[in-house]
Motif scaffolding. Structure first.
Motif, PDB file in Angstrom:
ATOM      1  N   GLY A 245      -2.268  12.255   2.486  1.00 10.41           N
ATOM      2  CA  GLY A 245      -2.742  11.760   1.201  1.00 10.41           C
ATOM      3  C   GLY A 245      -1.645  11.547   0.194  1.00 10.41           C
ATOM      4  N   GLY A 246      -0.481  12.165   0.424  1.00 10.55           N
ATOM      5  CA  GLY A 246       0.685  11.886  -0.393  1.00 10.55           C
ATOM      6  C   GLY A 246       0.784  12.692  -1.660  1.00 10.55           C
ATOM      7  N   GLY A 247       1.780  12.336  -2.458  1.00  8.16           N
ATOM      8  CA  GLY A 247       2.065  13.084  -3.669  1.00  8.16           C
ATOM      9  C   GLY A 247       2.778  14.383  -3.341  1.00  8.16           C
TER      10      GLY A 247
ATOM     11  N   TYR B 257      -2.643  -0.957   8.743  1.00  3.39           N
ATOM     12  CA  TYR B 257      -2.088  -1.428   7.474  1.00  3.39           C
ATOM     13  C   TYR B 257      -2.841  -0.822   6.294  1.00  3.39           C
ATOM     14  N   THR B 258      -2.204  -0.861   5.128  1.00  6.73           N
ATOM     15  CA  THR B 258      -2.866  -0.461   3.887  1.00  6.73           C
ATOM     16  C   THR B 258      -3.427  -1.708   3.233  1.00  6.73           C
ATOM     17  N   GLY B 259      -4.680  -1.615   2.786  1.00  4.03           N
ATOM     18  CA  GLY B 259      -5.387  -2.801   2.315  1.00  4.03           C
ATOM     19  C   GLY B 259      -5.385  -2.974   0.810  1.00  4.03           C
ATOM     20  N   ARG B 260      -5.969  -4.095   0.376  1.00  3.27           N
ATOM     21  CA  ARG B 260      -5.975  -4.483  -1.029  1.00  3.27           C
ATOM     22  C   ARG B 260      -7.272  -4.126  -1.754  1.00  3.27           C
ATOM     23  N   LYS B 261      -8.377  -3.987  -1.034  1.00  2.00           N
ATOM     24  CA  LYS B 261      -9.667  -3.828  -1.688  1.00  2.00           C
ATOM     25  C   LYS B 261      -9.674  -2.616  -2.597  1.00  2.00           C
TER      26      LYS B 261
ATOM     27  N   HIS C 208      -2.299   8.115  -3.994  1.00  2.00           N
ATOM     28  CA  HIS C 208      -0.837   8.067  -3.903  1.00  2.00           C
ATOM     29  C   HIS C 208      -0.428   6.986  -2.908  1.00  2.00           C
ATOM     30  N   ASN C 209       0.794   6.496  -3.066  1.00  2.00           N
ATOM     31  CA  ASN C 209       1.228   5.373  -2.239  1.00  2.00           C
ATOM     32  C   ASN C 209       2.144   5.787  -1.095  1.00  2.00           C
TER      33      ASN C 209
ATOM     34  N   PRO D 254      -6.638  -0.476  -3.221  1.00  2.00           N
ATOM     35  CA  PRO D 254      -5.243  -0.453  -2.771  1.00  2.00           C
ATOM     36  C   PRO D 254      -4.815   0.868  -2.151  1.00  2.00           C
ATOM     37  N   GLY D 255      -4.354   0.767  -0.894  1.00  2.00           N
ATOM     38  CA  GLY D 255      -3.887   1.945  -0.184  1.00  2.00           C
ATOM     39  C   GLY D 255      -4.803   2.411   0.911  1.00  2.00           C
TER      40      GLY D 255
END
Length: 483
Positions: free
Chosen positions: A166-168, A105-109, A143-144, A111-112
């Protein structure tokens, strides 16, 4: 039919019914309707106990025609910006005994950041208090998208993880080819319950390997890697090496075309060394009836009961077209075909421990895929890790002993865990001299009579955890008694 049906997505179902029947007779059986489902797994020892992963952070359990909560991670999951969320789960091979399973999962600390974490079920639920990271979180905050997100236990018992680049748009180009980055990779590690493990970069050069799987029969690894603007690809690694060290080319290559970073020095230096996909298809310009789309959803080689003509074919789909297609691993381009089924917002496939396949729509419905024949469920035997190597050492307290007296030989076994009480046998040539049993320190003592120059060896038998072992030879020679 499973009895957990909530309200089905009527539009999707009507679209399915309106399609002409495929010659291969692949059909679907509704399982239920959920809130943004994104993955499905099952109890390794009970194919009728299904786990549905919902992107916002919940896992639901289906068993005995009953739907109930299993785990709730919403307080730690960052969702649902872009492609973030709870992305998959993998029950441990010994799940029925240990209750252990792993989540991606992607976390909140930050974010991502990508988390691969362990949880432990207690009965029919898994408390959030049991959650802890299995590997250190992987930074991914810029990036998300392009998170990867698949977890699968390999045929050798280790846990494999996929990560995106890594996205984008073109922003993750360096990560996929960077050996020091954990992004754009397939990672592998041996889970260590209650402790952090260090993952190995297993394969690299991937853009967003959102879904991958292992062939239940051959052990081969199949990866669906989402392309950028031109190609979607399927990569395959034979079971012999499972793709260790393989470089699949992104961002130097996109499929078999030049990629956006093809002129970079590292790309030029590695030209000709990239592992090409076994199958690819374009975004546009495909021949009528041929595969096309914009985001491949990697699937499974069909090995379940009743698959008929689909047996041994690799099933996959595309998020944009919703088409479910398949091909024979021996000749993907020649045998690729449309199976006559479209699933709106296709986000994933799933497989239970019987080998039956499922298609998951992000809009809510989950379907079991049925072949043209009937077949009973015959789950695979529970996975048992291969026994580890063991070592037995031997030492003579003195290499010279007065003739006709007894020498002292010590032997000990490593690793020691689980070996206490195991028998150790001392040998002189092919003659068995005696057997002793390992003490708490996994050691034994022998006192053989020394009448002539003799070489001794010790052996320990194998068990469920360790292989048998034989020591090196130690020689003792007699000397005359002193007067």
């Amino acid at each position: 039919m499973l009895g957990v049906l909530s309200k089905l997505a009527t539009g999707v179902l009507l679209a399915l019914l309106a399609l002409p029947a495929a010659a291969q007779a692949l059909t679907v059986q509704p399982v239920g309707n959920f809130e943004e489902p994104i993955y499905l797994a099952s109890d390794p020892g009970n194919a009728e106990r299904l786990f549905v992963v919902e992107r916002k952070g919940t896992i639901l359990q289906i068993e005995d025609e009953t739907l109930k909560p299993f785990a709730d991670l919403r307080s730690v999951v960052s969702c649902c910006e872009g492609e973030r969320g709870l992305l998959s789960m993998a029950p441990a091979p010994d799940f029925d005994l240990s209750g252990r399973f792993y989540v991606d999962y992607t976390g909140r600390k930050e974010p991502g950041e990508i988390h691969v974490a362990e949880m432990v079920a207690s009965g029919d639920t898994a408390p959030l208090s049991s959650l802890h990271d299995a590997i250190a979180p992987i930074p991914h905050s810029e990036h998300n998208n392009h998170n990867g997100g698949q977890l699968q236990f390999g045929p050798e018992g280790n846990l494999f993880v996929s990560t995106g680049d890594g996205g984008g748009e073109n922003d993750g180009l360096e990560n996929a080819q960077d050996q020091t980055s954990l992004l754009g990779k397939i990672l592998r590690f041996a889970p260590s319950p209650g402790a952090l493990a260090t993952p190995t970069v297993w394969s690299l050069g991937l853009r967003n390997p959102f879904r991958f799987s292992f062939d239940r029969l051959t052990g081969d690894l199949w990866v669906g890697d989402v392309g950028e603007g031109a190609r979607e690809e399927v990569d395959r690694a034979a079971a012999a090496g499972l793709g260790q060290g393989a470089n699949y080319g992104w961002s130097c290559m996109e499929g078999q075309l030049a990629g956006p970073a093809s002129s970079a020095p590292e790309c030029l230096a590695n030209a000709g060394k990239f592992v090409p996909p076994v199958f690819e298809y374009p975004h546009t310009g495909a021949a009528p009836g041929a595969a096309h789309g914009c985001a491949i959803i990697g699937g499974y080689v069909a090995r379940g009961p009743g698959m008929g003509d689909l047996e041994g074919r690799y099933l996959y789909g595309d998020h944009c077209t919703g088409e479910i297609r398949s091909f024979l691993p021996s000749s993907p381009f020649v045998t690729d075909r449309y199976e006559g089924i479209q699933i709106g917002e296709l986000d994933s496939f799933g497989q239970d421990s019987c080998g039956r396949l499922y298609a998951i729509s992000g809009s809510g419905p989950i379907y079991r895929l049925l072949g043209s024949e009937s077949g009973s469920c015959n789950p695979s035997p529970q996975y048992q890790p291969a026994p580890a190597a063991s070592y037995i050492a031997i030492r003579a307290v003195s290499r010279k002993v007065t003739r006709h007296r007894r020498g002292l030989i010590n032997a000990w076994v490593t690793p020691c865990k689980g070996r206490r009480g195991d028998p150790v046998t001392l040998w002189r040539g092919r003659s068995k001299l005696g057997t002793r049993y390992l003490d708490r320190a996994c050691s034994v003592r022998f006192r053989p009579r020394i009448d002539r120059r003799t070489g001794f060896r010790a052996t320990v038998r194998g068990n469920d955890e360790y292989l048998p072992a034989i020591s090196r030879k130690v020689t003792i020679r007699p000397v005359r008694r002193r007067r």
